[in-house]
Design a protein around this motif. Structure first.
Motif, short mmCIF file in Angstrom:
data_model
loop_
_atom_site.label_atom_id
_atom_site.label_comp_id
_atom_site.label_asym_id
_atom_site.label_seq_id
_atom_site.Cartn_x
_atom_site.Cartn_y
_atom_site.Cartn_z
N UNK A 1 62.25 36.17 81.04
CA UNK A 1 63.11 35.95 79.87
C UNK A 1 63.31 37.28 79.14
N UNK A 2 62.25 38.04 78.95
CA UNK A 2 62.36 39.35 78.28
C UNK A 2 63.34 40.25 79.02
N UNK A 3 63.22 40.26 80.35
CA UNK A 3 64.11 41.09 81.17
C UNK A 3 65.57 40.67 80.98
N UNK A 4 65.81 39.37 81.06
CA UNK A 4 67.18 38.87 80.92
C UNK A 4 67.72 39.09 79.51
N UNK A 5 66.87 38.97 78.50
CA UNK A 5 67.29 39.24 77.12
C UNK A 5 67.65 40.73 76.96
N UNK A 6 66.86 41.60 77.57
CA UNK A 6 67.09 43.04 77.46
C UNK A 6 68.43 43.43 78.10
N UNK A 7 68.80 42.74 79.19
CA UNK A 7 70.08 43.03 79.85
C UNK A 7 71.26 42.60 78.98
N UNK A 8 71.03 41.61 78.11
CA UNK A 8 72.06 41.14 77.19
C UNK A 8 73.33 40.66 77.89
N UNK A 9 73.17 40.07 79.08
CA UNK A 9 74.34 39.58 79.83
C UNK A 9 74.46 38.06 79.80
N UNK B 1 58.27 30.88 74.44
CA UNK B 1 58.41 32.33 74.28
C UNK B 1 57.66 32.79 73.02
N UNK B 2 57.84 32.07 71.92
CA UNK B 2 57.18 32.43 70.67
C UNK B 2 55.66 32.28 70.80
N UNK B 3 55.22 31.25 71.48
CA UNK B 3 53.78 31.04 71.67
C UNK B 3 53.17 32.19 72.48
N UNK B 4 53.88 32.68 73.47
CA UNK B 4 53.37 33.75 74.34
C UNK B 4 53.48 35.14 73.71
N UNK B 5 54.56 35.39 72.98
CA UNK B 5 54.81 36.75 72.49
C UNK B 5 54.60 36.92 70.99
N UNK C 1 62.65 39.36 69.58
CA UNK C 1 62.33 40.20 70.73
C UNK C 1 63.49 41.13 71.07
N UNK C 2 64.71 40.60 71.03
CA UNK C 2 65.88 41.41 71.38
C UNK C 2 65.94 42.70 70.56
N UNK C 3 65.46 42.66 69.34
CA UNK C 3 65.49 43.86 68.52
C UNK C 3 64.28 44.77 68.76
#
Length: 185
Positions: free
Chosen positions: A132-140, A162-166, A173-175
């Motif tokens: 999920x982090x990877x896909x969010x970072x790509x912003x596609x 996601x919130x529970x893990x990070x 996260x995107x920011x």
């Protein structure tokens, strides 16, 4: 002879392992994630020491313990499933792993937990979180598309996990964009 290798998580890893083995005079006939097949039936202690040293130089580890080998196979299957498979899983994770490894899931689960000090399910969740982090970072992709791609039941479920893990929401996260390498999870 088969060698089982820890931390092989991508095609680049396979190329590096092949080059390292060739540099010490071994010719692999097959390389898969976490596993190398050699023509030789056995290796001498000196050859094994060379293999261990060559692999260690590039961040890999030769696995000789059965429990570690199976744990690494489980990790490799999960990494492949989460990061490199386009089709969503059509059966539950326990059935998938049992079928792939030909072992009862309760055995796999116990062995994995004892060796990795984490449950299979939590490891799977951590890998999905990194994806999920990877896909969010790509912003596609939108969060809805990411949730669908990773087989979450809803965006709310993805966001909560996601919130529970990070400790962050996907938007937070995107920011910040803090990612881990998948072999360190």
């Amino acid at each position: 002879m088969k060698l089982h290798i820890k931390n092989m998580v991508c095609d680049r890893c396979k190329m590096v392992v092949k080059a390292e083995l060739k540099s010490i005079g071994l010719n692999p006939v097959g390389i898969e994630l976490g596993e190398v097949t050699l023509l030789d039936k056995t290796l001498s202690d000196a050859q094994l020491d060379k293999v261990k040293a060559a692999l260690a130089r590039v961040g890999f580890e030769l696995l000789e313990d059965r429990a570690k080998v199976i744990t690494e196979k489980i990790k490799t299957l999960i990494i492949d499933l989460v990061h490199y498979t386009a089709e969503p899983l059509k059966v539950n994770l326990s059935s998938y792993l049992s079928d792939k490894l030909g072992m009862d899931y309760s055995q796999l689960s116990s062995l994995f937990s004892n060796t990795a000090k984490i449950t299979i399910e939590h490891y799977y969740i951590r890998q999905k979180t990194e994806r999920v982090k990877e896909l969010l970072a790509y912003n596609e992709l939108t969060l809805s598309e990411i949730a669908f791609q990773l087989n979450y039941s809803s965006v709310a479920h993805l966001s909560a996990q996601f919130k529970k893990e990070t400790g962050l929401t996907p938007s937070q996260f995107k920011s910040s964009s803090e990612r881990n390498t998948i072999d360190k999870i």
